[in-house]
Design a protein around this motif. Structure first.
Motif, PDB file in Angstrom:
ATOM      1  N   LEU A  70       0.825  -1.205   0.000  1.00 57.10           N
ATOM      2  CA  LEU A  70       0.000   0.000   0.000  1.00 57.10           C
ATOM      3  C   LEU A  70       0.866   1.264   0.000  1.00 57.10           C
ATOM      4  O   LEU A  70       0.541   2.252  -0.668  1.00 57.10           O
ATOM      5  N   ASN A  71       1.973   1.240   0.739  1.00 58.12           N
ATOM      6  CA  ASN A  71       2.886   2.381   0.746  1.00 58.12           C
ATOM      7  C   ASN A  71       3.512   2.593  -0.628  1.00 58.12           C
ATOM      8  O   ASN A  71       3.439   3.685  -1.201  1.00 58.12           O
ATOM      9  N   ILE A  72       4.119   1.564  -1.158  1.00 52.65           N
ATOM     10  CA  ILE A  72       4.878   1.702  -2.404  1.00 52.65           C
ATOM     11  C   ILE A  72       3.967   2.008  -3.586  1.00 52.65           C
ATOM     12  O   ILE A  72       4.251   2.906  -4.389  1.00 52.65           O
ATOM     13  N   TRP A  73       2.865   1.277  -3.710  1.00 53.07           N
ATOM     14  CA  TRP A  73       1.951   1.532  -4.829  1.00 53.07           C
ATOM     15  C   TRP A  73       1.428   2.969  -4.791  1.00 53.07           C
ATOM     16  O   TRP A  73       1.394   3.650  -5.813  1.00 53.07           O
ATOM     17  N   ARG A  74       1.000   3.428  -3.605  1.00 56.31           N
ATOM     18  CA  ARG A  74       0.443   4.777  -3.486  1.00 56.31           C
ATOM     19  C   ARG A  74       1.451   5.845  -3.912  1.00 56.31           C
ATOM     20  O   ARG A  74       1.135   6.750  -4.687  1.00 56.31           O
ATOM     21  N   ILE A  75       2.661   5.737  -3.380  1.00 61.74           N
ATOM     22  CA  ILE A  75       3.662   6.776  -3.625  1.00 61.74           C
ATOM     23  C   ILE A  75       4.055   6.809  -5.101  1.00 61.74           C
ATOM     24  O   ILE A  75       4.210   7.882  -5.697  1.00 61.74           O
ATOM     25  N   ILE A  76       4.188   5.646  -5.707  1.00 61.41           N
ATOM     26  CA  ILE A  76       4.528   5.585  -7.130  1.00 61.41           C
ATOM     27  C   ILE A  76       3.413   6.181  -7.985  1.00 61.41           C
ATOM     28  O   ILE A  76       3.662   6.981  -8.896  1.00 61.41           O
ATOM     29  N   ILE A  77       2.171   5.816  -7.691  1.00 57.68           N
ATOM     30  CA  ILE A  77       1.046   6.277  -8.503  1.00 57.68           C
ATOM     31  C   ILE A  77       0.779   7.764  -8.306  1.00 57.68           C
ATOM     32  O   ILE A  77       0.511   8.495  -9.266  1.00 57.68           O
ATOM     33  N   VAL A  78       0.834   8.247  -7.078  1.00 56.92           N
ATOM     34  CA  VAL A  78       0.603   9.671  -6.822  1.00 56.92           C
ATOM     35  C   VAL A  78       1.659  10.524  -7.516  1.00 56.92           C
ATOM     36  O   VAL A  78       1.352  11.552  -8.130  1.00 56.92           O
ATOM     37  N   SER A  79       2.918  10.103  -7.440  1.00 55.10           N
ATOM     38  CA  SER A  79       4.001  10.860  -8.063  1.00 55.10           C
ATOM     39  C   SER A  79       4.005  10.698  -9.577  1.00 55.10           C
ATOM     40  O   SER A  79       4.472  11.581 -10.308  1.00 55.10           O
ATOM     41  N   GLY A  80       3.491   9.561 -10.050  1.00 56.24           N
ATOM     42  CA  GLY A  80       3.520   9.277 -11.484  1.00 56.24           C
ATOM     43  C   GLY A  80       4.899   8.932 -11.990  1.00 56.24           C
ATOM     44  O   GLY A  80       5.175   9.020 -13.194  1.00 56.24           O
ATOM     45  N   LYS A  81       5.778   8.515 -11.086  1.00 55.21           N
ATOM     46  CA  LYS A  81       7.164   8.220 -11.462  1.00 55.21           C
ATOM     47  C   LYS A  81       7.603   6.865 -10.921  1.00 55.21           C
ATOM     48  O   LYS A  81       7.147   6.443  -9.858  1.00 55.21           O
ATOM     49  N   ARG A  82       8.479   6.215 -11.649  1.00 54.91           N
ATOM     50  CA  ARG A  82       9.006   4.927 -11.206  1.00 54.91           C
ATOM     51  C   ARG A  82       9.903   5.122  -9.983  1.00 54.91           C
ATOM     52  O   ARG A  82      10.437   6.204  -9.739  1.00 54.91           O
ATOM     53  N   ALA A  83      10.091   4.026  -9.237  1.00 53.16           N
ATOM     54  CA  ALA A  83      10.816   4.107  -7.968  1.00 53.16           C
ATOM     55  C   ALA A  83      12.234   4.639  -8.127  1.00 53.16           C
ATOM     56  O   ALA A  83      12.714   5.423  -7.300  1.00 53.16           O
ATOM     57  N   HIS A 223      -2.223   6.795 -12.954  1.00 57.85           N
ATOM     58  CA  HIS A 223      -1.376   7.589 -12.072  1.00 57.85           C
ATOM     59  C   HIS A 223      -2.182   8.738 -11.514  1.00 57.85           C
ATOM     60  O   HIS A 223      -3.307   9.021 -11.958  1.00 57.85           O
ATOM     61  N   GLY A 224      -1.630   9.409 -10.510  1.00 61.54           N
ATOM     62  CA  GLY A 224      -2.314  10.549  -9.901  1.00 61.54           C
ATOM     63  C   GLY A 224      -3.150  10.142  -8.703  1.00 61.54           C
ATOM     64  O   GLY A 224      -3.644   9.022  -8.622  1.00 61.54           O
ATOM     65  N   LYS A 225      -3.330  11.091  -7.764  1.00 58.43           N
ATOM     66  CA  LYS A 225      -4.030  10.755  -6.526  1.00 58.43           C
ATOM     67  C   LYS A 225      -5.499  10.416  -6.756  1.00 58.43           C
ATOM     68  O   LYS A 225      -6.126   9.761  -5.915  1.00 58.43           O
ATOM     69  N   GLU A 226      -6.046  10.819  -7.903  1.00 59.57           N
ATOM     70  CA  GLU A 226      -7.439  10.476  -8.202  1.00 59.57           C
ATOM     71  C   GLU A 226      -7.619   8.984  -8.483  1.00 59.57           C
ATOM     72  O   GLU A 226      -8.744   8.478  -8.513  1.00 59.57           O
ATOM     73  N   ASN A 227      -6.514   8.282  -8.684  1.00 56.85           N
ATOM     74  CA  ASN A 227      -6.580   6.850  -8.971  1.00 56.85           C
ATOM     75  C   ASN A 227      -6.166   5.980  -7.785  1.00 56.85           C
ATOM     76  O   ASN A 227      -5.892   4.787  -7.957  1.00 56.85           O
ATOM     77  N   ILE A 228      -6.116   6.573  -6.586  1.00 53.82           N
ATOM     78  CA  ILE A 228      -5.717   5.807  -5.403  1.00 53.82           C
ATOM     79  C   ILE A 228      -6.655   4.631  -5.151  1.00 53.82           C
ATOM     80  O   ILE A 228      -6.236   3.584  -4.656  1.00 53.82           O
ATOM     81  N   LYS A 229      -7.934   4.781  -5.483  1.00 49.42           N
ATOM     82  CA  LYS A 229      -8.871   3.674  -5.254  1.00 49.42           C
ATOM     83  C   LYS A 229      -8.446   2.423  -6.026  1.00 49.42           C
ATOM     84  O   LYS A 229      -8.641   1.297  -5.563  1.00 49.42           O
TER      85      LYS A 229
END
Length: 408
Positions: A70-83, A223-229
């Motif tokens: 949940l941590n890693i997926w969220r941060i990657i998707i919100v930022s829109g960037k690879r780790a 990507h983006g915080k709108e896609n956190i669900k």
């Protein structure tokens, strides 16, 4: 309007797929990357050595899995960037270190993945494992290079997940499972083995596996915080599938051990199936091993190659030469297996190494989650931040304990 940092889809991605469909593809890629030949070997090995006490390690593994993914997926998707890009933005050059750790770990795991698929074909059809590995490698390459490749990859791993679960249901049905004993020792173990904890967490959510889902979502344009669900749906689905399969294999192995049987140390997973259901069960194991090898080959190859890409441009050299890189990665893994042989011990040791990489990788992303220059106005949930750092500290401690006792 497309943001400047928005990830572009690969030329082999079907652009009409819904975010939910991509999230399910990411879920199964992560889950099936975790449930490979190393997973079978690690679970069977520790069940044979520790019996019901190994349930405690599985419990910790599931908890850590939820927190880490949940941590890693969220941060990657919100930022829109690879780790690796996030790591470079925190400390210049850190992303290249992370890439090296993930890529090397993924490569060695892939040797076991290809070898496992080859051994599966050997059990099923009597094909020499070396030639079986070559056949499996050819199939994996074809899956990756066909039109709409990522859609084909997603469908393949989902189908093979059903195969794995069906086989384990059958094995549990023909054995007497000591459920009460398993539950008791899971919550009240008589012995705690840090090596088993580091290895099992590393083999489930360490190394490349923890990033496979997040990177797969980016690949599909989510990507983006709108896609956190979709992050929550995908991550929890993947964790659930991987956890169910691990628990089922643990219970099957425990049933065999409690009945007084000793697992063959050279192939403990095969022992479980052969003892439980005779030659028919052994053939089922071959099918399970083939499915596990293929799904993990797809997962480790995709994620390892994704760590070479530092550009959001679809014309980057990694995207231009993606097919060639995939072919080289799979062929190199296959050649090492062909000439060196089955790396059964490597599968367990690399799982432990992945467990040692995990606190480093997770710490990098947790730091990224607090930087507005990376996540903008997104506020990362406090419970994920706190539990994430607890996992970092626990895994760092467990890794040190393991290094003090590990015997190669």
């Amino acid at each position: 309007m497309k943001r400047k940092d928005q990830p572009t889809e690969t030329l082999t991605e079907n652009k009409k797929r819904s975010p939910f469909s991509v999230a399910m593809g990411a879920a199964f890629m992560m889950a099936m990357a975790a449930v490979g030949p190393g997973f079978l070997t690690q679970t069977a090995t520790f069940t044979g050595e520790m019996g019901a006490d190994f349930g405690f390690a599985i419990l910790l593994c599931i908890i850590a899995d939820i927190i880490v993914q949940l941590n890693i997926w969220r941060i990657i998707i919100v930022s829109g960037k690879r780790a690796q890009v996030l790591a470079n933005e925190i400390v210049p050059g850190l992303g290249y270190v992370l890439t090296g750790l993930i890529f090397i770990g993924g490569f060695f795991f892939n040797i076991g993945n290809i070898g496992g698929a080859g051994l599966g074909l050997n059990v099923l059809f009597g094909i020499d494992p070396k030639y079986g590995a070559v056949i499996a490698a050819a199939i994996a390459i074809i899956v990756f290079v066909v039109k709409n490749a990522m859609t084909v990859v997603d469908r393949t791993v989902q189908l093979l997940a059903v195969v794995k679960i069906a086989i384990l249901i059958y094995i549990l049905a023909v054995t007497t499972v000591p459920v009460a004993t398993a539950i008791h020792h899971t919550f009240m173990p008589t012995h705690i083995n840090f090596y088993s904890i580091v290895t099992i967490i590393g083999g489930t959510v360490g190394g490349y596996i923890s990033f496979s889902g997040g990177h797969r979502l980016l690949e599909g344009g989510v990507h983006g915080k709108e896609n956190i669900k979709y992050v929550n749906e995908g991550a929890l689905t993947g964790i659930g599938v991987a956890s169910v399969i691990r628990i089922m294999l643990f219970l099957a192995g425990l049933a065999v051990v409690v009945a007084g049987h000793t697992l063959d140390p050279s192939n403990p997973a095969a022992s479980i199936f052969k003892i439980a259901a005779g030659n028919f069960g052994y053939k089922f194991f071959g099918l399970l091993l083939l499915a596990a090898g293929m799904t993990s080959t797809l997962g480790s190859t995709f994620t390892s190659i994704s760590f070479l890409n530092y550009s959001q441009n679809k014309q980057s050299w990694v995207n231009r030469y993606r097919s060639a890189l995939i072919i080289i990665f799979i062929l190199a893994s296959t050649l090492i297996f062909y000439f060196v042989g089955s790396p059964a011990k490597v599968l367990v040791v690399v799982g432990a190494i992945n467990g040692m990489i995990l606190p480093i990788a997770l710490a990098i992303l947790l730091i990224a989650s607090a930087k507005k220059s990376i996540v903008g106005d997104y506020h990362h949930p406090k419970w994920l931040t706190v539990t994430g750092w607890l996992v970092v500290l626990f895994m760092a401690y467990a890794a040190v304990q393991t290094l003090m006792t590990i015997k190669l």
